[in-house]
Design a protein around this motif. Sequence first.
Motif, PDB file in Angstrom:
ATOM      1  N   ASP A  89       0.835  -1.207   0.000  1.00 25.99           N
ATOM      2  CA  ASP A  89       0.000   0.000   0.000  1.00 25.99           C
ATOM      3  C   ASP A  89       0.866   1.252   0.000  1.00 25.99           C
ATOM      4  O   ASP A  89       0.586   2.222  -0.708  1.00 25.99           O
ATOM      5  N   ASN A  90       1.932   1.232   0.793  1.00 23.68           N
ATOM      6  CA  ASN A  90       2.824   2.383   0.878  1.00 23.68           C
ATOM      7  C   ASN A  90       3.493   2.643  -0.468  1.00 23.68           C
ATOM      8  O   ASN A  90       3.602   3.797  -0.899  1.00 23.68           O
ATOM      9  N   ALA A  91       3.923   1.589  -1.150  1.00 23.72           N
ATOM     10  CA  ALA A  91       4.555   1.752  -2.456  1.00 23.72           C
ATOM     11  C   ALA A  91       3.556   2.329  -3.465  1.00 23.72           C
ATOM     12  O   ALA A  91       3.903   3.215  -4.255  1.00 23.72           O
ATOM     13  N   THR A  92       2.314   1.847  -3.417  1.00 24.39           N
ATOM     14  CA  THR A  92       1.276   2.363  -4.316  1.00 24.39           C
ATOM     15  C   THR A  92       1.000   3.841  -4.037  1.00 24.39           C
ATOM     16  O   THR A  92       0.911   4.657  -4.964  1.00 24.39           O
ATOM     17  N   LEU A  93       0.881   4.183  -2.761  1.00 26.09           N
ATOM     18  CA  LEU A  93       0.641   5.589  -2.398  1.00 26.09           C
ATOM     19  C   LEU A  93       1.808   6.476  -2.814  1.00 26.09           C
ATOM     20  O   LEU A  93       1.611   7.605  -3.272  1.00 26.09           O
ATOM     21  N   HIS A  94       3.018   5.982  -2.660  1.00 27.13           N
ATOM     22  CA  HIS A  94       4.193   6.755  -3.053  1.00 27.13           C
ATOM     23  C   HIS A  94       4.157   7.037  -4.555  1.00 27.13           C
ATOM     24  O   HIS A  94       4.412   8.162  -4.988  1.00 27.13           O
ATOM     25  N   ALA A  95       3.818   6.023  -5.351  1.00 26.63           N
ATOM     26  CA  ALA A  95       3.730   6.205  -6.803  1.00 26.63           C
ATOM     27  C   ALA A  95       2.624   7.201  -7.153  1.00 26.63           C
ATOM     28  O   ALA A  95       2.798   8.045  -8.044  1.00 26.63           O
ATOM     29  N   THR A  96       1.502   7.127  -6.446  1.00 28.93           N
ATOM     30  CA  THR A  96       0.390   8.052  -6.696  1.00 28.93           C
ATOM     31  C   THR A  96       0.799   9.492  -6.371  1.00 28.93           C
ATOM     32  O   THR A  96       0.495  10.425  -7.129  1.00 28.93           O
ATOM     33  N   VAL A  97       1.491   9.680  -5.259  1.00 31.02           N
ATOM     34  CA  VAL A  97       1.952  11.026  -4.881  1.00 31.02           C
ATOM     35  C   VAL A  97       2.915  11.570  -5.935  1.00 31.02           C
ATOM     36  O   VAL A  97       2.838  12.744  -6.315  1.00 31.02           O
ATOM     37  N   GLU A  98       3.806  10.727  -6.428  1.00 35.28           N
ATOM     38  CA  GLU A  98       4.743  11.173  -7.466  1.00 35.28           C
ATOM     39  C   GLU A  98       3.981  11.580  -8.731  1.00 35.28           C
ATOM     40  O   GLU A  98       4.313  12.584  -9.373  1.00 35.28           O
ATOM     41  N   GLN A  99       2.952  10.818  -9.093  1.00 38.85           N
ATOM     42  CA  GLN A  99       2.152  11.146 -10.272  1.00 38.85           C
ATOM     43  C   GLN A  99       1.419  12.482 -10.066  1.00 38.85           C
ATOM     44  O   GLN A  99       1.373  13.315 -10.967  1.00 38.85           O
ATOM     45  N   ILE A 100       0.876  12.676  -8.868  1.00 39.27           N
ATOM     46  CA  ILE A 100       0.167  13.934  -8.572  1.00 39.27           C
ATOM     47  C   ILE A 100       1.146  15.106  -8.627  1.00 39.27           C
ATOM     48  O   ILE A 100       0.812  16.182  -9.160  1.00 39.27           O
ATOM     49  N   LYS A 101       2.346  14.934  -8.094  1.00 40.92           N
ATOM     50  CA  LYS A 101       3.346  16.006  -8.149  1.00 40.92           C
ATOM     51  C   LYS A 101       3.699  16.344  -9.600  1.00 40.92           C
ATOM     52  O   LYS A 101       3.848  17.521  -9.951  1.00 40.92           O
ATOM     53  N   HIS A 102       3.803  15.328 -10.440  1.00 39.79           N
ATOM     54  CA  HIS A 102       4.103  15.534 -11.850  1.00 39.79           C
ATOM     55  C   HIS A 102       2.965  16.325 -12.521  1.00 39.79           C
ATOM     56  O   HIS A 102       3.217  17.298 -13.253  1.00 39.79           O
ATOM     57  N   LEU A 103       1.724  15.916 -12.279  1.00 40.32           N
ATOM     58  CA  LEU A 103       0.574  16.621 -12.857  1.00 40.32           C
ATOM     59  C   LEU A 103       0.476  18.049 -12.338  1.00 40.32           C
ATOM     60  O   LEU A 103       0.149  18.979 -13.093  1.00 40.32           O
ATOM     61  N   LEU A 104       0.756  18.244 -11.051  1.00 42.63           N
ATOM     62  CA  LEU A 104       0.717  19.591 -10.470  1.00 42.63           C
ATOM     63  C   LEU A 104       1.760  20.492 -11.122  1.00 42.63           C
ATOM     64  O   LEU A 104       1.498  21.673 -11.389  1.00 42.63           O
ATOM     65  N   SER A 105       2.915  19.944 -11.420  1.00 38.22           N
ATOM     66  CA  SER A 105       3.957  20.721 -12.091  1.00 38.22           C
ATOM     67  C   SER A 105       3.482  21.184 -13.469  1.00 38.22           C
ATOM     68  O   SER A 105       3.644  22.351 -13.838  1.00 38.22           O
ATOM     69  N   HIS A 106       2.862  20.277 -14.236  1.00 37.92           N
ATOM     70  CA  HIS A 106       2.324  20.649 -15.554  1.00 37.92           C
ATOM     71  C   HIS A 106       1.215  21.684 -15.417  1.00 37.92           C
ATOM     72  O   HIS A 106       1.171  22.662 -16.175  1.00 37.92           O
ATOM     73  N   ALA A 107       0.321  21.465 -14.456  1.00 41.28           N
ATOM     74  CA  ALA A 107      -0.798  22.404 -14.268  1.00 41.28           C
ATOM     75  C   ALA A 107      -0.285  23.779 -13.860  1.00 41.28           C
ATOM     76  O   ALA A 107      -0.781  24.809 -14.331  1.00 41.28           O
ATOM     77  N   THR A 108       0.717  23.833 -13.025  1.00 43.08           N
ATOM     78  CA  THR A 108       1.280  25.108 -12.571  1.00 43.08           C
ATOM     79  C   THR A 108       1.888  25.873 -13.745  1.00 43.08           C
ATOM     80  O   THR A 108       1.671  27.090 -13.891  1.00 43.08           O
ATOM     81  N   ARG A 109       2.646  25.183 -14.593  1.00 44.39           N
ATOM     82  CA  ARG A 109       3.231  25.858 -15.766  1.00 44.39           C
ATOM     83  C   ARG A 109       2.131  26.371 -16.702  1.00 44.39           C
ATOM     84  O   ARG A 109       2.229  27.472 -17.246  1.00 44.39           O
TER      85      ARG A 109
END
Length: 148
Positions: A89-109
């Motif tokens: 579960d922790n590994a899955t959540l970590h991957a999800t957080v990384e994906q959200i950070k990536h999307l947030l970076s695109h949205a911010t730009r």
Amino acid sequence: MTGGDISIIVGLLTTLGGGVAWLVKRHDAAKDPIPKAAAELAVAEQALGIIKESRDALREDVSRLKEERDEHKVRLDAQQEQIDTLRDDNATLHATVEQIKHLLSHATRFIETLLRWAKDGAKPPQPTLPHALEDLIDPTLYSPPAAD
């Protein structure tokens, strides 16, 4: 029962055996040979009775310890399964957080580009929507470029 408890029992049995031997020697010195044999037999029977009782008690303790060990093993296996599940579960959540950070970076730009154009007051061409955000934006607000 731990190894220390067993050592104590063995020590007590050894001391008891020494005491029995001392009693037999003391008794031998005080009596004539015929009662001496009867006394030795009585003492030996008592010693055997004590040893049998001790053996039975040790067998019961060993049996109980085996049952407790098996119960602990079952509990530890269940705990290990829970730990493995939590690790996954922790590994899955970590991957999800990384994906959200990536999307947030695109949205911010994307938002920064729109804010710069709004600040300049000029109507710019529609900015290119990052591919990672296409599923997150209402398609009526954004039309992807036509394929060539």
